[in-house]
Design an enzyme around this catalytic site. Sequence first.
Site, PDB file in Angstrom:
ATOM      1  N   HIS A 356      41.779  31.000  45.184  1.00  0.00           N
ATOM      2  CA  HIS A 356      42.638  32.056  44.627  1.00  0.00           C
ATOM      3  C   HIS A 356      43.160  33.043  45.650  1.00  0.00           C
ATOM      4  CE1 HIS A 356      41.788  31.321  40.304  1.00  0.00           C
ATOM      5  NE2 HIS A 356      40.647  30.845  40.778  1.00  0.00           N
ATOM      6  N   ARG A 545      45.826  45.767  40.774  1.00  0.00           N
ATOM      7  CA  ARG A 545      44.923  46.420  41.714  1.00  0.00           C
ATOM      8  C   ARG A 545      45.728  47.030  42.864  1.00  0.00           C
ATOM      9  NH1 ARG A 545      39.219  45.527  41.024  1.00  0.00           N
ATOM     10  NH2 ARG A 545      39.009  46.670  42.978  1.00  0.00           N
ATOM     11  N   LYS A 550      49.915  44.259  48.193  1.00  0.00           N
ATOM     12  CA  LYS A 550      50.720  44.332  46.961  1.00  0.00           C
ATOM     13  C   LYS A 550      51.827  45.375  47.093  1.00  0.00           C
ATOM     14  CE  LYS A 550      46.831  42.850  44.017  1.00  0.00           C
ATOM     15  NZ  LYS A 550      47.222  41.624  43.301  1.00  0.00           N
TER      16      LYS A 550
HETATM   17  C1  26V Z   1      36.814  38.163  46.181  1.00  0.00           C
HETATM   18  C2  26V Z   1      35.712  38.910  46.359  1.00  0.00           C
HETATM   19  C3  26V Z   1      35.189  39.026  47.697  1.00  0.00           C
HETATM   20  C4  26V Z   1      33.893  39.667  47.822  1.00  0.00           C
HETATM   21  C5  26V Z   1      33.286  40.361  46.705  1.00  0.00           C
HETATM   22  C6  26V Z   1      33.909  40.337  45.382  1.00  0.00           C
HETATM   23  C7  26V Z   1      35.110  39.523  45.256  1.00  0.00           C
HETATM   24  C8  26V Z   1      35.660  39.377  44.003  1.00  0.00           C
HETATM   25  C9  26V Z   1      36.772  38.620  43.836  1.00  0.00           C
HETATM   26  C10 26V Z   1      37.351  38.027  44.927  1.00  0.00           C
HETATM   27  C11 26V Z   1      38.495  37.126  44.765  1.00  0.00           C
HETATM   28  C12 26V Z   1      39.769  37.766  44.681  1.00  0.00           C
HETATM   29  C13 26V Z   1      40.718  36.688  44.459  1.00  0.00           C
HETATM   30  C14 26V Z   1      41.659  36.949  43.341  1.00  0.00           C
HETATM   31  O1  26V Z   1      41.411  37.696  42.411  1.00  0.00           O
HETATM   32  N1  26V Z   1      42.762  36.302  43.438  1.00  0.00           N
HETATM   33  C15 26V Z   1      43.811  36.435  42.467  1.00  0.00           C
HETATM   34  O2  26V Z   1      43.705  35.331  41.588  1.00  0.00           O
HETATM   35  C16 26V Z   1      44.693  35.358  40.596  1.00  0.00           C
HETATM   36  C17 26V Z   1      44.417  34.212  39.653  1.00  0.00           C
HETATM   37  O3  26V Z   1      44.589  32.997  40.296  1.00  0.00           O
HETATM   38  C18 26V Z   1      46.064  35.257  41.230  1.00  0.00           C
HETATM   39  O4  26V Z   1      47.032  35.359  40.220  1.00  0.00           O
HETATM   40  C19 26V Z   1      46.272  36.380  42.232  1.00  0.00           C
HETATM   41  O5  26V Z   1      47.478  36.217  42.921  1.00  0.00           O
HETATM   42  C20 26V Z   1      45.128  36.397  43.216  1.00  0.00           C
HETATM   43  O6  26V Z   1      45.204  37.518  44.065  1.00  0.00           O
END
Ligand code: 26V
Length: 815
Positions: A356, A545, A550
């Site tokens: 993602h 967010r 962004k």
């Molecule tokens: C990463 C991390 C890293 C460390 C600790 C907590 C944590 C929590 C979540 C994430 C992942 C973030 C990735 C994310 O949310 N990506 C989003 O995913 C959406 C669904 O596919 C997409 O529409 C967005 O463009 C994308 O930023």
Amino acid sequence: MFSDKDSFKQAYLTKLIEGEGITPDEASLWDKFSALVVLMKEKMSLYRAINRNSISPGKQVYYFSMEFLIGKLLHNYLVNFQIEDLVREGLSELDINLDDLLEQEADPGLGNGGLGRLAACFLDSMAFLGIGGHGNGIRYQYGLFEQKIVAGNQVEVADNWLKNGYPWETRKPEKAIVVKFKGNVRTEVKEGRVAFYHENYEAVLAVPYDVPIASYDNPLYINNLRLWSAETTCGELDLACFNRGEFDQATSYKSEVESISYILYPDDSSRAGRELRLKQEYFFVAAGLGSIVRSYKKRNNLSSLQDFSRRVAVHINDTHPVMCIPELIRILIDEEGMGWDEAWNITVNTLSFTNHTIMPEAMEKWPIDMVKSLLPRIYQIIEEIDRRFKEDLKRRFLDKEEVINNTQILKDGYVRMANLAIIGSSSVNGVAQLHTEILKKEVFKEFYRIFSYKFNNKTNGVNYRRFLLAANPKLSSLITEAIGPTWKEDAGELRKLHGLKDDPSFLEQLAKVKYENKCRLAEKVKAKQGIDLDPMSIFDVQVKRIHAYKRQLLNVLKIMHLYNKALNDPESLTGSQTFIFGGKAAPSYHYAKTVIKLIYALSQKIEHNPKVSEKLKVIFLENFNVTQAELIYPAANISEQISTASKEASGTGNMKFMMNGALTLGTLDGANVEIKEAVGEENSFIFGLTAEQVLNYTRNGGYKPWDEYHASADIRRCVDQLSRGFFDNMGEEFRVLYDSLMIYNDEFFVLKDFRSYLEMHEKLQTLYLNQEEWNRISLVNIAESGIFSSDRTIREYADKIWKIKYRTINNLTCS
Ligand code: 26V
């Protein structure tokens, strides 16, 4: 569910009086809400039981995700079971207002943003399509913090969503699983093979809480979202310690265990790197797989797992649940007695993985020492996977240094989770066409050479029955009057709206609905934040967010520019504009918090200048969450999707705005590309660098923000205002933003895209003067939004990744 109003009333009163022991007069709003939820939940359990006995169990899908942002359920379920009207009337005859009950429900903030919300949309579509698809996650006691804005500063308040209880959930203590941490592994040769024993471990009890998932018009198909809570294995306290008088030790053991499911990590942009986060990851993986294996044996009446991958698919939502790979191997080898090859094949064939993000700072990696001591047996298995993978590269003459460096799992003292995910699963997908191409050509290019057959795209989609049908009842009625009701099951039917493109009266009604939705939002904003919004002005909205990539800063600079214009010559601005922002900043993300402060400072500055405030208004909506989102999307005229091209994997808010008739002002990033393809160039408002241009600059250098600064007096003025004078004494505070542009080389190309952004924004202002044309474009956007239904996405996952059948909807037009 209830055939008519009277049978509903009867069942509801019985529930309240017999179940809860209270009469409607004595009951609080919470009691009344809770009784309604429990009543529906019991009916749903009954449906599930009927279904279990009548349909033979097919392949099951388990969607593993650290985050599920499900939103409130009650209203959606009333819509899905098509009983909203009869329940509303029945309650009203009992002197109860349904809306008051809906207000009682907590919005569980069990996710950060897009990734968690996508998981919730997928649960809906799996239930809709009759797929036995279940969620597996964590029941955080505290969800994502609640955001308050105090004098422009974000203040985080704990989200105690369970304080009154959560009536949708059912605790299932009899289905608990023991999860083992730390300790050591003893090996023993037994009957000619090595057996592994995990000893001296610390045991944590994972207790499941189940939430029923029901979609539209498929009442018998009730799926399950299973959320795990961490408890001690010995009941309330470590009684052994307690009885010995070691009270401190007993209580600290309990709180250490419970900390695992205590709170959601609120940062989705940088690695947590903390042991607690790793514990969370393994905790819900081990609990989930343990319970799947148990129910698999029971359901299929089998003692062996040989056929596991034919009957079970496990999907990994980003790298957070990647420990599924070594954990399933561990179960198959250590508990089921299989050899490596068989265990490996079953594991790879069972698991699939979605990426993602391409932001390097969010790519998970864990220090080897941490993994080794917390999960000793799991670490052994990871080492073995890494060793065999490298051996395989050598056999295939692919062991070039660059390839090994970029693909091996263990490197520089870390376990790289994305590499483990790709090697150990059968499918790797990105979430929009552009994103998948970047994965193949850039981020995972070596892997793409080795495992090209694993890579595929699954463009995201959203639950349009939540974000259009339920959230925008006026637009939904208008659509149904125009094209009939089948669009509620087949989003492709929305295309029929094209037939009304040249119907002026329909276009006017569309505009009227938008206006009424703007009034609805304005009322809520007035009640919550005491601020007046003018529904006659254009609503230009950016909610997501707060992140540098962004580019909320680009939007702010645009408004500063408009401010300057209004001061010079108020007539140069055509109409009046309301800029709406919303979104949370990670608590430790200083830059993002400063952006919020800047938005606030700008709103104040405008407010205090009557000449400008006639034309412009800026507002920051507090605490953007699913509930707020449902009010905002239907009220937007312009959808701001302005990330630096290549950085936003897909975006899903862009789709929700579109289906509610907002026009997209965006870059060619993520799914914006596909939105543009769907509606055509003339019906989308695209600006800025392409992903290829951005990637070229990043690779080869050559971008100099100072060139942009010197080339344009407008840019210069806005950038200088950031740091000097304009915001009274706050110049110093905003220096971090100024520096990001001028000292740290504007990593996200804000200044580079500024000019084309202004031009496109101005084009939209002019277009708004021609209401009929605007409404026509709005209609085209709604008509073409069907492909962004998560039903379409899930059908693709089911066909190509999970290999599972689903229910066919008559004459489906959107495949
Ligand atoms: C990463 C991390 C890293 C460390 C600790 C907590 C944590 C929590 C979540 C994430 C992942 C973030 C990735 C994310 O949310 N990506 C989003 O995913 C959406 C669904 O596919 C997409 O529409 C967005 O463009 C994308 O930023």
